[in-house]
Design a protein around this motif. Structure first.
Motif, PDB file in Angstrom:
ATOM      1  N   ARG A  70       0.803  -1.213   0.000  1.00 38.59           N
ATOM      2  CA  ARG A  70       0.000   0.000   0.000  1.00 38.59           C
ATOM      3  C   ARG A  70       0.843   1.273   0.000  1.00 38.59           C
ATOM      4  O   ARG A  70       0.310   2.355  -0.211  1.00 38.59           O
ATOM      5  N   GLU A  77      -6.534  -3.134  -3.713  1.00 33.52           N
ATOM      6  CA  GLU A  77      -7.048  -3.139  -2.349  1.00 33.52           C
ATOM      7  C   GLU A  77      -6.586  -4.413  -1.639  1.00 33.52           C
ATOM      8  O   GLU A  77      -6.313  -5.432  -2.280  1.00 33.52           O
ATOM      9  N   ALA A  99      -8.252  -2.508   3.411  1.00 38.12           N
ATOM     10  CA  ALA A  99      -9.617  -1.985   3.342  1.00 38.12           C
ATOM     11  C   ALA A  99     -10.612  -2.879   4.058  1.00 38.12           C
ATOM     12  O   ALA A  99     -11.793  -2.541   4.153  1.00 38.12           O
ATOM     13  N   VAL A 118     -15.187  -4.472  -0.997  1.00 39.09           N
ATOM     14  CA  VAL A 118     -13.864  -3.839  -0.967  1.00 39.09           C
ATOM     15  C   VAL A 118     -13.414  -3.458  -2.371  1.00 39.09           C
ATOM     16  O   VAL A 118     -12.845  -2.378  -2.583  1.00 39.09           O
ATOM     17  N   PRO A 123     -15.046  -0.085   2.825  1.00 37.80           N
ATOM     18  CA  PRO A 123     -14.373  -0.928   3.811  1.00 37.80           C
ATOM     19  C   PRO A 123     -15.282  -2.016   4.367  1.00 37.80           C
ATOM     20  O   PRO A 123     -16.510  -1.889   4.359  1.00 37.80           O
ATOM     21  N   ASN A 202      -5.228   6.088   2.347  1.00 39.47           N
ATOM     22  CA  ASN A 202      -5.608   5.146   1.302  1.00 39.47           C
ATOM     23  C   ASN A 202      -7.107   4.960   1.155  1.00 39.47           C
ATOM     24  O   ASN A 202      -7.602   4.732   0.053  1.00 39.47           O
ATOM     25  N   ASN A 203      -7.847   5.028   2.261  1.00 38.44           N
ATOM     26  CA  ASN A 203      -9.268   4.690   2.193  1.00 38.44           C
ATOM     27  C   ASN A 203     -10.027   5.265   3.378  1.00 38.44           C
ATOM     28  O   ASN A 203      -9.441   5.899   4.267  1.00 38.44           O
TER      29      ASN A 203
END
Length: 220
Positions: A70, A77, A99, A118, A123, A202-203
């Motif tokens: 990542r 993901e 995630a 995902v 998430p 990232n998320n």
């Protein structure tokens, strides 16, 4: 099709997952790995959309593999699927950019659903993991040391972006945020994207963790 890379040191587990996922018409297993050290090369070669990652493996474990993966731009993901779920491992995986985090006793159809979720950018946490995280946030365990830094990062956001980030931290979906803040849904999506970019996250899970860090007891 959702292209999946299976990463687990147990060949029997990989065979079971391949059999289980093979019944999903929209999921394709493109490659397998028995060690986290194999992940970067396989991601480059097969360009999966999602990596289904175990934690405990010889050589490079799933946590280190997730952190390394990542940290690279344009990577797939990561959905952690494991029997090992101490608080420290869950938080490290999520902070690294995973995630989702599921236990291996999750029903097969729920694993399939999680992969789809995902891959779509949302998430997923198993109920057991969610309870543990909520308990940890509630008592402030491990958060005090990061509170000041988290608050400083949130201060980089514009006012409306900060409101959206706080709503993400409360577990709100984009549609719920739009209703609460009286915004158009595309506007909420734009704010979330800007938050991720500004804070180098990232998320949405990482946004939520940052918000939780910032609200640690004694630092509100």
């Amino acid at each position: 099709m959702i292209r999946v890379l299976l990463v687990d040191d147990d060949a029997i587990v990989r065979a079971g997952l391949r059999l289980m996922l093979g019944g999903a018409p929209d999921i394709e297993i493109v490659a397998e790995a028995a060690d986290g050290a194999e992940v970067p090369a396989l991601v480059t070669a097969y360009e999966p959309d999602l990596v289904l990652m175990d934690i405990r493996m010889p050589g490079v474990d799933g946590l280190a593999a997730t952190e390394g993966l990542r940290a690279r731009p344009g990577t797939p993901e990561v959905l952690v699927l494991t029997t090992f779920h101490t608080d420290a491992h869950v938080l490290r995986a999520l902070r690294a950019g995973a995630a989702g985090f599921l236990l291996k006793d999750t029903p097969p159809q729920d694993i399939v659903t999680a992969i789809r979720t995902v891959a779509a950018g949302d998430p997923v946490l198993s109920p057991a993991v969610t309870r543990r995280l909520i308990e940890q946030v509630a008592d402030g365990s491990g958060l005090d040391d990061r509170a000041a830094a988290a608050r400083a990062r949130l201060a980089l956001l514009a006012e409306r972006e900060r409101e959206v980030a706080l709503a993400v931290g409360r577990g709100r979906s984009n549609a719920e945020i739009a209703r609460e803040l009286h915004l158009a849904l595309p506007t909420v999506k734009t704010h979330v994207s800007r938050i991720l970019t500004r804070l180098d996250l990232n998320n949405r899970v990482q946004i939520a963790l940052l918000v939780h860090d910032a609200s640690a007891p004694g630092h509100r």
